[in-house]
Enzyme design. Sequence first.
Site, PDB file in Angstrom:
ATOM      1  N   SER A 208       0.826  -1.196   0.000  1.00 34.65           N
ATOM      2  CA  SER A 208       0.000   0.000   0.000  1.00 34.65           C
ATOM      3  C   SER A 208       0.868   1.257   0.000  1.00 34.65           C
ATOM      4  O   SER A 208       1.688   1.442  -0.900  1.00 34.65           O
ATOM      5  CB  SER A 208      -0.953  -0.034   1.200  1.00 34.65           C
TER       6      SER A 208
ATOM      7  N   ASP B 120       0.273  -4.324  -4.059  1.00 32.92           N
ATOM      8  CA  ASP B 120      -0.853  -3.421  -4.297  1.00 32.92           C
ATOM      9  C   ASP B 120      -0.520  -2.007  -3.820  1.00 32.92           C
ATOM     10  O   ASP B 120      -1.160  -1.478  -2.907  1.00 32.92           O
ATOM     11  CB  ASP B 120      -2.123  -3.935  -3.609  1.00 32.92           C
TER      12      ASP B 120
ATOM     13  N   HIS C 296      -7.407  -5.537  -0.930  1.00 29.09           N
ATOM     14  CA  HIS C 296      -6.154  -4.785  -0.906  1.00 29.09           C
ATOM     15  C   HIS C 296      -5.062  -5.554  -0.160  1.00 29.09           C
ATOM     16  O   HIS C 296      -3.923  -5.674  -0.636  1.00 29.09           O
ATOM     17  CB  HIS C 296      -6.419  -3.441  -0.233  1.00 29.09           C
TER      18      HIS C 296
END
Length: 360
Positions: free
Chosen positions: A170, A198, A275
Amino acid sequence: MKLLVLLLLSASFILEVFSRDNTTVGELPPGIAAELLSLLTNKTIALTGGCGEVEEDDVSLLLFNRTNSDEPIILNSTNPIEINPDKKVIILIHGWISNPDTFIPEMKDSYLERYDCNLVMVNWKKLALKLYTTSICYVPKVAEFVANFLCLLNEQFKIALEDVHLVGHSLGGQMSGFIGQHTKRICNKAIGRITGMDPAGPFYQGLPRFQRLDNSDANFVDVLHTNAGILGYWGKCGHADFYVNCGTFQLGCPDFLFTLESVKDLPVSLVTCHHSRSVEYMEESVSVLNSFEAKSCPNCPILCAGGLLRTAEIIMGESIDKELASGGYTLTTNLVSPYGAGILETLKVIPKKISLPNIF
């Protein structure tokens, strides 16, 4: 009827897995829950306009190795004498509203089982537990702190930066890119490898390459896309980009009507399942060899048609062939762990999650 039973069992499985992290959406600090829901529903949120400087106690570097695999050594970033210069360096970086304790502890254990290495976790939880619009302001500043540390390792301990592997999720994925940029500026050397799990998309989408993760930030950059266009970055940002299950929605993750009332009592890790699944895929790729076989997908993510192409396969994750991997790839996964559909060789077998019973 069988499909209904399977769906009910899947829901039960999902809730059991994610209840391990008990922080619920409603327990997040004021404003963060509302901002998270805005990001999940693609609503517009405004940048805060800036942030302060990174203080000494805002960031710490936690060293794990095979001798101290449970209790970390807190490194002195200007005199990290506990680092073994004869071993490779792997750096794990958590993302927004996360911390080293909840950042898939199995990832650390799997790396230490696979490699006798210096494993360093970047602990920036104080800055990551702020509004997203504030946390992103700190990302390049924390990255500069880490880059100074890496350049010191290179200059004083003679650790080659091409042997350093950054693994970030992230905002940690985007931070990895900034670390790569800063090391080039500070000590004129490139990081060996960056793996973005991600990497964050909101406020990074559409930015020029120098303001986000891209393939110039390390000698090799590979990216796992699992929630692209929502919490993750949509589009190419590495030498090799893997659009897992086409890159946006993951098998086994629930879908919600995202309102504060509907999710306030649910774990954050459940609400952000698509996610965070990228971290689980990467961890599995460390502990299980050759489990994620991907097919070339030149038009991903616009057209996810890799499954229709008869092309040579590339392994996604830790065992990727850096010489051969290039461009876009896609693959499908299993509903539950083990997620890899093509397990060829097991490095270790530890049952981590329950499996659905065979009801057919």
